[in-house]
Motif scaffolding. Structure first.
Motif, PDB file in Angstrom:
ATOM      1  N   THR A   1       2.354   1.851  -3.488  1.00 60.14           N
ATOM      2  CA  THR A   1       1.337   2.380  -4.395  1.00 60.14           C
ATOM      3  C   THR A   1       1.061   3.847  -4.099  1.00 60.14           C
ATOM      4  OG1 THR A   1       0.340   0.217  -4.646  1.00 60.14           O
ATOM      5  CG2 THR A   1      -1.050   2.093  -5.187  1.00 60.14           C
ATOM      6  N   ALA A   2       0.950   4.190  -2.828  1.00 65.02           N
ATOM      7  CA  ALA A   2       0.691   5.578  -2.437  1.00 65.02           C
ATOM      8  C   ALA A   2       1.840   6.489  -2.874  1.00 65.02           C
ATOM      9  CB  ALA A   2       0.484   5.671  -0.928  1.00 65.02           C
TER      10      ALA A   2
ATOM     11  N   GLN B   1       0.836  -1.201   0.000  1.00 60.21           N
ATOM     12  CA  GLN B   1       0.000   0.000   0.000  1.00 60.21           C
ATOM     13  C   GLN B   1       0.873   1.254   0.000  1.00 60.21           C
ATOM     14  OE1 GLN B   1      -2.408  -0.711   3.495  1.00 60.21           O
ATOM     15  NE2 GLN B   1      -4.149  -1.336   2.246  1.00 60.21           N
TER      16      GLN B   1
ATOM     17  N   ASP C   1       1.753   7.013  -6.658  1.00 61.28           N
ATOM     18  CA  ASP C   1       0.660   7.924  -7.005  1.00 61.28           C
ATOM     19  C   ASP C   1       1.037   9.366  -6.656  1.00 61.28           C
ATOM     20  OD1 ASP C   1      -2.114   8.447  -7.865  1.00 61.28           O
ATOM     21  OD2 ASP C   1      -2.412   8.982  -5.761  1.00 61.28           O
TER      22      ASP C   1
END
Length: 53
Positions: free
Chosen positions: A35-36, A32, A39
């Motif tokens: 991915t954060a 997670q 982004d």
């Protein structure tokens, strides 16, 4: 789902469902976080040569 091979925790003999979940713990956090960060980096990226106003 967490990037672990099938059965990584669930195929361990003698573990109850509760013990399996406890063993997984916060194992999903690295995926997670990656991915954060991807982004966020994509949103903040300014191409070379572009001058911010």
């Amino acid at each position: 789902m967490m990037g672990l091979p099938d059965g990584w925790v669930t195929d361990v003999p003698g573990l109850t469902r509760n013990q399996q979940l406890r063993a997984l713990g916060n194992g999903v956090l690295p995926a997670q976080a990656a991915t954060a960060l991807r982004d966020l980096a994509a949103r903040l990226w300014i191409p070379a040569g572009v001058v911010a106003a």
